[in-house]
Design a protein around this motif. Structure first.
Motif, mmCIF file in Angstrom:
data_model
loop_
_atom_site.group_PDB
_atom_site.id
_atom_site.type_symbol
_atom_site.label_atom_id
_atom_site.label_comp_id
_atom_site.label_asym_id
_atom_site.label_seq_id
_atom_site.Cartn_x
_atom_site.Cartn_y
_atom_site.Cartn_z
ATOM 1 N N GLU A 116 0.831 -1.202 0.000
ATOM 2 C CA GLU A 116 0.000 0.000 0.000
ATOM 3 C C GLU A 116 0.866 1.253 0.000
ATOM 4 N N GLY A 117 1.676 1.382 -1.046
ATOM 5 C CA GLY A 117 2.576 2.518 -1.157
ATOM 6 C C GLY A 117 1.831 3.830 -1.356
ATOM 7 N N GLY A 118 2.309 4.888 -0.724
ATOM 8 C CA GLY A 118 1.701 6.203 -0.865
ATOM 9 C C GLY A 118 0.500 6.374 0.047
ATOM 10 N N THR A 119 -0.026 7.592 0.082
ATOM 11 C CA THR A 119 -1.223 7.839 0.879
ATOM 12 C C THR A 119 -2.387 7.046 0.303
ATOM 13 N N PRO A 120 -3.027 6.219 1.090
ATOM 14 C CA PRO A 120 -4.103 5.378 0.554
ATOM 15 C C PRO A 120 -5.390 6.164 0.344
#
Length: 407
Positions: free
Chosen positions: A272-276
């Protein structure tokens, strides 16, 4: 099911389109959203909006609790063994691409096989085409029966000791075919292959138990099951996910970063890379609460009644071709003789009836059907027999509009 009460929870349905009450028959493309979901997303932005996991302040903690609480709801809804097996993403397409990139490309080699079917959505074809091109593996297809179903004998013949991945839709978005996923999973596992299930049309309409199905991966989209757009889920068995490398890198998914190397967080966050999509997850959690309160078995039963009734009524129309098996999920795909499906959909829209027309992101299946496009009416928990009757009347008006072309 009290369908009248359910409909009152969907404000978008209370409107006129082109001077007629809206009859929404395009839920396979995207479902409408109940007030519970709309309010949940609205309340999140009004009261709790913050990034998750990173902050120690109150808003950050509340946002994280709601985000991870939604994950637990998904876990229970599909009966995953652990929250670590539930990965949030943008939708079914994102989930399948994750498996094709992070599992298949790491494990496939020349001589290996990926097995799919001609009924797949493009999102469950193209990632596998690219995976076999990159690895030197081979793409194979399970043939379809004349009614658009799959015979297990054909699965046993196509799946071999060289097969490493079997990827199949739970429910066809064109034919309405409900595939025997549990039985296909056993055949795949007997050959030491993994099975990837496109659940975009399965999770909204059927009670999904990933442990009972024994699928290795299951991908779904929130927007097709009363949730917001832009949020989806990839389920994967923990041992497989742990062995996979992520393919999207950035914040949130890292454990430690130095100048020349990095390590990843534990599951599920390493994917879950980055702001979800935090608000989307909150909305999906509310959608799951909404569906669970009604009951998936009740929804499936209601939709079967609608599908059977639609098949019965539409086949009274002279010159109509209905595609797919007799026993099906809650959709009917059809063509009127000598009338392009886009023209059919346009006339129906003038009557306030929304259906889908085109190839439905399933061009190989269109070629198998020997058509360029079809029209599709798809039903959900808020539809009624009266909606079907209005559809049939609209199709009769379509025939009248284009003249008597059947004599």
């Amino acid at each position: 099911m009290d369908v009248k009460a359910i409909r009152q929870q969907f404000p978008i349905l209370d409107q006129e389109v082109n001077g007629h009450p809206l009859v929404y028959l395009d839920s396979s493309a995207t479902s409408q959203k109940p007030l519970a979901v709309i309010n949940a997303v609205n309340d999140y932005y009004k009261q709790d909006n913050s990034n998750v996991h990173r902050g120690v302040h109150t808003l950050g903690s509340r946002a994280t609790d709601k985000y991870e609480g939604a994950r637990e709801k998904v876990c229970q809804f599909i009966n995953a063994d652990s929250h670590a097996e539930v990965i949030f993403n943008r939708g079914t397409t994102s989930g399948i691409n994750t498996v094709a990139s992070s599992y298949a490309r790491q494990n496939l080699k020349p001589g290996d096989e990926v097995v799919i079917t001609p009924m797949e959505h493009h999102s469950n074809i193209i990632p596998w085409q690219q995976a076999v091109k990159a690895s030197g593996a081979t793409l194979k297809y399970i043939p379809l029966q004349p009614d658009g179903t799959i015979a297990l004998e054909d699965v046993r013949e196509v799946v071999t000791s060289n097969t490493k991945v079997v990827a199949i839709t739970h429910v066809s978005n064109v034919l309405g075919t409900v595939n025997p996923v549990k039985e296909i999973a056993k055949i795949a596992h007997d050959h030491d292959a993994v099975i990837v299930v496109d659940g975009a049309q399965g999770a909204p309409h059927l009670k999904v138990d990933v442990q009972d199905l024994d699928c290795d991966f299951y991908a779904l989209s929130g927007h097709k099951m009363c949730g917001p757009t832009g949020i989806g889920v990839l389920y994967g068995k923990k041992k497989l996910l742990e062995a996979m490398e992520p393919f999207e890198f950035g914040g949130e998914m890292i454990d430690f970063v130095n100048l020349y190397d990095s390590t990843w967080k534990e599951l599920p966050w390493k994917f879950e890379g980055g702001t979800p999509v935090i608000a989307g997850a909150v909305g999906l959690g509310a959608a799951i609460d909404f569906l669970s309160e009604i009951g998936m078995d009740a929804i499936t039963k209601h939709e079967k009644i609608l599908a059977d009734y639609a098949m019965e009524q539409m086949r009274t129309i002279e010159g109509i071709n209905v595609y797919g098996p007799e026993s099906r999920a809650a959709l009917v795909t059809f063509n009127l003789a000598d009338v392009h499906p886009h023209d059919t959909a346009t006339v129906l829209d003038s009557e306030g009836i929304a259906v889908r027309a085109g190839h439905h992101c399933a061009q190989p299946l269109m070629r198998w059907l020997d058509v360029t496009a079809t029209a599709r009416a798809s039903f959900y928990l808020y539809n009624t027999k009266e909606d079907v009757d209005l559809l049939v009347n609209g199709l009769l008006k379509t025939k009248e509009y284009f003249g008597d072309v059947y004599e």
